[in-house]
Enzyme design. Structure first.
Site, mmCIF file in Angstrom:
data_model
loop_
_atom_site.group_PDB
_atom_site.id
_atom_site.type_symbol
_atom_site.label_atom_id
_atom_site.label_comp_id
_atom_site.label_asym_id
_atom_site.label_seq_id
_atom_site.Cartn_x
_atom_site.Cartn_y
_atom_site.Cartn_z
ATOM 1 N N ASP A 1 -10.784 2.664 4.028
ATOM 2 C CA ASP A 1 -11.023 1.224 3.885
ATOM 3 C C ASP A 1 -12.527 0.931 3.746
ATOM 4 O OD1 ASP A 1 -8.972 -0.583 3.626
ATOM 5 O OD2 ASP A 1 -8.517 -0.693 5.775
ATOM 6 N N GLN B 1 -4.344 -1.652 9.656
ATOM 7 C CA GLN B 1 -4.244 -2.971 9.034
ATOM 8 C C GLN B 1 -4.765 -4.056 9.987
ATOM 9 O OE1 GLN B 1 -3.192 -3.654 5.761
ATOM 10 N NE2 GLN B 1 -3.977 -5.686 6.265
ATOM 11 N N LYS C 1 0.828 -1.204 0.000
ATOM 12 C CA LYS C 1 0.000 0.000 0.000
ATOM 13 C C LYS C 1 0.870 1.265 0.000
ATOM 14 C CE LYS C 1 -3.727 -2.509 2.195
ATOM 15 N NZ LYS C 1 -4.452 -2.888 3.423
#
Ligand code: NAD
Length: 294
Positions: free
Chosen positions: A119, A96, A52
């Protein structure tokens, strides 16, 4: 049969994003900035976060990695989230997953400001998605919808069968494909571990989205000729011929199923690369304040 090349498509979209960043730079605007919080030393999480941040650099975004030890307390992590919520330079951030067992993931997700939740996991964004309001779509379903759109695959009136009901893939996919939208208007059946007669249901599918986590689960006798098959699964299987001792396979028995399909995504090189690119698209949206305004 057409192989949907998620890798090539994601590169194309990344170069489109990079051009946008160039325009922003020329106009003296603020460069999009994504932050990622990585807790502990989970090797898979480290790889995902590295991908990412590297992708951010590739398109010209700013990226910040916030690392916390596996022993970080829930309160400390919530404070980190609040600090990112209040940092005006950061347009969006992700925490994460998975987190260590002593931390409640739900509490952390709820602490994220929905405006920065690139997200798309916060219930506010999930609810807005369900209502068809502007939102950050969760990255994997967003990537799948983008692939269907860019490959010009007709979804209207089709029967889509989703296998798996996770909050991050199966359930949002079922909502997106059923809504009244350019990629949508499907009749959707969502299936899971308790579904009876799965093979028969799958044989009626025009579109299959497999998000199960079992290698080669979908066999050729479960797929009708001409189906569109989207394989989300990423599974490691032992392979002594590979240097690292394993290879990645999807949830679909690709070799046997592919010849039957009109379109199919490979693993690797299908849905995976599109997921990271979708996160970049959400970050660009966040920096433009497209979803929630200023
Ligand atoms: P999950 O692991 O949380 O859950 C699996 C789902 O499969 C459950 O809903 C369960 O009901 C269903 N299932 C299990 N056994 C079944 C059976 N026998 N018949 C029918 N359904 C069954 O799901 P997830 O987080 O969506 O992950 C699924 C797979 O997708 C994993 O391999 C994961 O690594 C992969 N994944 C890939 C990406 C990507 O970017 N490509 C993103 C997320 C997840």
């Amino acid at each position: 049969m057409t192989i949907i090349d998620g890798k090539a498509l994601s590169e194309k979209i990344k170069s489109e994003i990079a051009q946008e960043v160039e325009k922003i730079k020329k106009g003296g605007g603020k460069i999009p900035h994504l932050a990622a919080v990585l807790v502990g030393d989970n090797p898979a999480s480290k790889v995902y976060v590295r991908n990412k941040t590297r992708s951010c650099e590739k398109v010209g975004f700013k990226s910040t990695l916030v690392r916390k030890g596996a022993g970080v307390t829930e309160q400390e992590l919530i404070e980190t989230v609040h600090a990112l919520n209040n940092d005006d330079d950061i347009d969006g951030f992700i925490v994460q997953l998975p987190l260590p067992k002593h931390i409640n993931e739900e509490k952390i997700t709820l602490a994220i400001d929905p405006k920065k939740d690139v997200d798309g996991f916060h219930p506010v964004n999930f609810g807005r998605m369900a209502l068809g309001l502007p939102c950050y779509l969760p990255a994997t379903p967003f990537g799948i919808v983008t692939m269907l759109e860019r490959y010009g695959i007709e979804t209207s009136g089709k029967h889509a069968v989703i296998v798996g009901r996770s909050n991050i893939v199966g359930t949002p996919m079922s909502i997106l494909l059923s809504r009244k939208a350019k990629v949508g208007n499907c009749t959707v059946t969502i299936t899971h571990s308790r579904t009876q007669g799965l093979s028969g249901i799958l044989r009626q599918a025009d579109i299959i989205v497999a998000a199960i986590g079992i290698p080669n689960f979908i066999k050729k006798d479960m797929v009708q000729k001409g189906a569109v098959v989207i394989d989300v699964g990423i599974n490691r299987v032992e392979d002594a011929s590979r240097k690292r001792g394993y290879r990645l396979v999807g949830d679909v028995d690709y070799e046997a199923v592919a010849p039957l399909c009109s379109y199919i995504t490979p693993v690797p090189g299908g849905v995976g690369p599109m997921t990271v690119t979708s996160l970049l698209l959400n970050t660009l949206k966040a920096s433009r304040k497209e979803v929630y305004g200023s």
